[in-house]
Design an enzyme around this catalytic site. Structure first.
Site, PDB file in Angstrom:
ATOM      1  N   ASP A  30       0.782  -1.279   0.215  1.00  0.00           N
ATOM      2  CA  ASP A  30       0.082  -0.194  -0.408  1.00  0.00           C
ATOM      3  C   ASP A  30       1.007   1.670   0.297  1.00  0.00           C
ATOM      4  O   ASP A  30       1.669   1.786   0.671  1.00  0.00           O
ATOM      5  CB  ASP A  30      -0.910   0.073   0.961  1.00  0.00           C
ATOM      6  CG  ASP A  30      -1.937   1.067   1.007  1.00  0.00           C
ATOM      7  OD1 ASP A  30      -2.756   0.247   1.056  1.00  0.00           O
ATOM      8  OD2 ASP A  30      -1.801   2.156   1.158  1.00  0.00           O
ATOM      9  N   ASN A  86     -12.496  -2.414   2.818  1.00  0.00           N
ATOM     10  CA  ASN A  86     -13.456  -1.771   3.068  1.00  0.00           C
ATOM     11  C   ASN A  86     -14.570  -1.973   1.752  1.00  0.00           C
ATOM     12  O   ASN A  86     -14.110  -1.632   0.144  1.00  0.00           O
ATOM     13  CB  ASN A  86     -12.962  -0.022   3.035  1.00  0.00           C
ATOM     14  CG  ASN A  86     -11.588  -0.169   4.985  1.00  0.00           C
ATOM     15  OD1 ASN A  86     -12.438  -0.643   5.129  1.00  0.00           O
ATOM     16  ND2 ASN A  86     -10.759   0.170   4.035  1.00  0.00           N
ATOM     17  N   GLN A  93     -14.782   2.953   1.449  1.00  0.00           N
ATOM     18  CA  GLN A  93     -13.653   2.705   0.245  1.00  0.00           C
ATOM     19  C   GLN A  93     -13.206   3.440  -0.815  1.00  0.00           C
ATOM     20  O   GLN A  93     -14.614   4.168  -1.524  1.00  0.00           O
ATOM     21  CB  GLN A  93     -14.848   1.579  -0.791  1.00  0.00           C
ATOM     22  CG  GLN A  93     -13.859   1.240  -1.873  1.00  0.00           C
ATOM     23  CD  GLN A  93     -14.564  -0.223  -2.728  1.00  0.00           C
ATOM     24  OE1 GLN A  93     -16.058  -0.540  -2.584  1.00  0.00           O
ATOM     25  NE2 GLN A  93     -14.062  -0.009  -3.825  1.00  0.00           N
ATOM     26  N   HIS A  99     -10.414  -4.654  -2.705  1.00  0.00           N
ATOM     27  CA  HIS A  99      -8.917  -5.029  -3.118  1.00  0.00           C
ATOM     28  C   HIS A  99      -9.283  -4.918  -1.690  1.00  0.00           C
ATOM     29  O   HIS A  99     -10.364  -5.763  -1.001  1.00  0.00           O
ATOM     30  CB  HIS A  99      -8.012  -3.853  -2.853  1.00  0.00           C
ATOM     31  CG  HIS A  99      -9.081  -2.340  -2.618  1.00  0.00           C
ATOM     32  ND1 HIS A  99      -9.702  -2.011  -3.007  1.00  0.00           N
ATOM     33  CD2 HIS A  99      -8.673  -2.301  -0.863  1.00  0.00           C
ATOM     34  CE1 HIS A  99     -10.144  -0.627  -2.349  1.00  0.00           C
ATOM     35  NE2 HIS A  99      -9.359  -0.676  -1.510  1.00  0.00           N
ATOM     36  N   HIS A 101      -7.215  -5.746   2.444  1.00  0.00           N
ATOM     37  CA  HIS A 101      -5.783  -4.842   2.417  1.00  0.00           C
ATOM     38  C   HIS A 101      -5.533  -6.331   3.212  1.00  0.00           C
ATOM     39  O   HIS A 101      -6.022  -6.660   4.233  1.00  0.00           O
ATOM     40  CB  HIS A 101      -6.248  -4.368   4.118  1.00  0.00           C
ATOM     41  CG  HIS A 101      -7.032  -2.950   2.839  1.00  0.00           C
ATOM     42  ND1 HIS A 101      -6.073  -1.662   2.886  1.00  0.00           N
ATOM     43  CD2 HIS A 101      -8.255  -3.022   2.863  1.00  0.00           C
ATOM     44  CE1 HIS A 101      -7.056  -0.151   2.398  1.00  0.00           C
ATOM     45  NE2 HIS A 101      -7.691  -1.421   1.979  1.00  0.00           N
TER      46      HIS A 101
HETATM   47  P1  5GP Z   1      -9.953   1.618   0.610  1.00  0.00           P
HETATM   48  O1  5GP Z   1      -9.951   3.434   1.089  1.00  0.00           O
HETATM   49  O2  5GP Z   1     -10.349   2.083  -0.743  1.00  0.00           O
HETATM   50  O3  5GP Z   1     -10.286   0.848   1.083  1.00  0.00           O
HETATM   51  O4  5GP Z   1      -8.474   1.005   0.160  1.00  0.00           O
HETATM   52  C1  5GP Z   1      -7.439   2.270  -1.067  1.00  0.00           C
HETATM   53  C2  5GP Z   1      -6.455   1.813  -0.691  1.00  0.00           C
HETATM   54  O5  5GP Z   1      -5.381   1.757  -1.386  1.00  0.00           O
HETATM   55  C3  5GP Z   1      -5.381   3.272   0.568  1.00  0.00           C
HETATM   56  O6  5GP Z   1      -5.140   2.171   1.674  1.00  0.00           O
HETATM   57  C4  5GP Z   1      -4.519   3.645  -0.707  1.00  0.00           C
HETATM   58  O7  5GP Z   1      -3.578   4.015   0.734  1.00  0.00           O
HETATM   59  C5  5GP Z   1      -4.187   2.689  -1.413  1.00  0.00           C
HETATM   60  N1  5GP Z   1      -3.615   3.089  -2.661  1.00  0.00           N
HETATM   61  C6  5GP Z   1      -4.345   4.054  -3.764  1.00  0.00           C
HETATM   62  N2  5GP Z   1      -3.533   4.645  -4.666  1.00  0.00           N
HETATM   63  C7  5GP Z   1      -2.890   3.609  -4.775  1.00  0.00           C
HETATM   64  C8  5GP Z   1      -1.976   3.824  -5.801  1.00  0.00           C
HETATM   65  O8  5GP Z   1      -1.549   4.416  -6.634  1.00  0.00           O
HETATM   66  N3  5GP Z   1      -0.489   3.246  -4.960  1.00  0.00           N
HETATM   67  C9  5GP Z   1      -0.992   2.092  -4.229  1.00  0.00           C
HETATM   68  N4  5GP Z   1       0.712   1.044  -3.952  1.00  0.00           N
HETATM   69  N5  5GP Z   1      -1.804   2.380  -3.019  1.00  0.00           N
HETATM   70  C10 5GP Z   1      -2.502   2.931  -3.328  1.00  0.00           C
END
Ligand code: 5GP
Ligand code: ZN
Length: 113
Positions: A30, A86, A93, A99, A101
């Protein structure tokens, strides 16, 4: 370039160092880690959220769940780890590509915030 950042990562349009990869899924660190180990596991197929998983995705969902414990073991998460999805607005999300985590190497709290 795909409109979806995780599709771009899955297809290597955006160069990414994979923690694990096969034809169907990819795991990578991440960008903004919330634990000493914070890896995201995604399907290469675009699925927006859990709500968009279809009957035809059952094998793929089984595959990703099966691989998560192998990835966790490879990451040395031998004292436990948390797997988080999420899903949707209330769960915050932010990336609309399903995805998982994997968070580890610190004590988690419960209930989650
Ligand atoms: P969500 O909040 O949708 O469950 O999590 C999205 C996750 O994607 C976040 O933890 C954020 O830091 C990660 N993320 C967003 N854009 C990128 C990216 O371009 N590269 C990587 N490696 N992680 C990303
Ligand atoms: Zn996508």
């Amino acid at each position: 370039m795909s409109d979806c950042i995780f599709c771009s990562i899955g297809s290597h349009e955006i160069p990414t160092t994979a923690v694990y990869e096969d034809d169907e899924i990819i795991a990578f660190n991440d960008l903004d880690p919330q634990a000493p180990v914070h890896v995201l596991v995604i399907t290469k197929k675009h699925i927006s959220s859990l709500d968009d998983v279809s009957e035809g995705d059952k094998t793929l969902m089984g595959h990703i769940m099966f691989k998560i414990h192998e990835i966790a073991a490879d990451l040395g998460l031998d004292n436990g780890y948390r797997v988080v999805i999420n899903n949707g607005e209330d769960a915050f999300q932010t990336v609309k590509h399903l995805h998982f985590h994997i968070l580890g190497k610190r004590k988690m709290t419960w209930p989650p915030g």
